[in-house]
Design a protein around this motif. Sequence first.
Motif, PDB file in Angstrom:
ATOM      1  N   ASP A   5       2.767 -73.180 -78.133  1.00 30.75           N
ATOM      2  CA  ASP A   5       2.361 -73.784 -76.870  1.00 30.75           C
ATOM      3  C   ASP A   5       3.217 -75.003 -76.554  1.00 30.75           C
ATOM      4  N   ARG A   9       5.607 -75.361 -73.229  1.00 33.21           N
ATOM      5  CA  ARG A   9       5.451 -76.489 -72.295  1.00 33.21           C
ATOM      6  C   ARG A   9       6.780 -77.212 -72.104  1.00 33.21           C
ATOM      7  N   GLU A  13       8.805 -77.705 -68.557  1.00 33.51           N
ATOM      8  CA  GLU A  13       9.220 -78.989 -68.033  1.00 33.51           C
ATOM      9  C   GLU A  13      10.737 -79.047 -67.823  1.00 33.51           C
TER      10      GLU A  13
END
Length: 251
Positions: A5, A9, A13
């Motif tokens: 995870d 992420r 980004e």
Amino acid sequence: MDVEDELRRAMAERVAGTRAPRSLAADVRRRHRRRRARNRAAVAVAGASVTALALVPTYRSIQPEPAGAPETTAPGSAAPESGGAAPGRVPAPAASGPSESAKGRTSPEARTARPSAGTPDEPDTGRRPAGVGPSVPAWLTYLPAGLTVVRPCTTERDTAGTATVCEWRGEPGRVRVRLVESTGLGGPEDLARPVGVPSRTTVRGAPALAGAAPGAGRQISWLPRPGVGATVQADGAVTADLMRIAEGVRP
């Protein structure tokens, strides 16, 4: 927190503010076409190379020998002199011309070979005996010496055919030859009939009748060829040459 995870992420980004340009699809297609063109060119070059390598042995086998290349000469042949034939080549022999001794001399005419003029056991020399002159016809190849022509050969024609009579006389005796050309001749019995009972013989393989001649001497009759009959009469010492004279009749 799960590592996957956290990685997801971070990646979101990272690309959050990034957008694909409008020409991305066109650039992809253009690069794809260039790659295909390069692949096709490479395949064509490889095929041409393989074809060229395959044709090299054939080209060498049919390639003509360059001019001036040395050739194998026949053993024992002399080397050509300066200014002569090409090196290594044997000059073709020159056509033989008439010799100096033959200049100004007329070549003899070709003559048809005639059968033997003598008996079967006697070779033909191609020459007539001494004393035989122009008075002897060409179809008579033998006549005993010492005879002269009584009269030139005479020819009589009638409805039955043609008869030619020649006669010679001299110290050895007399010789008379009679030729008959007729389609009605079936055998020697159709010619001059001998006196008494004739005897059967052959002249150069042809059936013949021999016997006493009218008056004196001997005679022989036969057919030298179909349609032509011959009768030879001899009187005196030349009677011994009767068969030889008959062998020399070649009509």
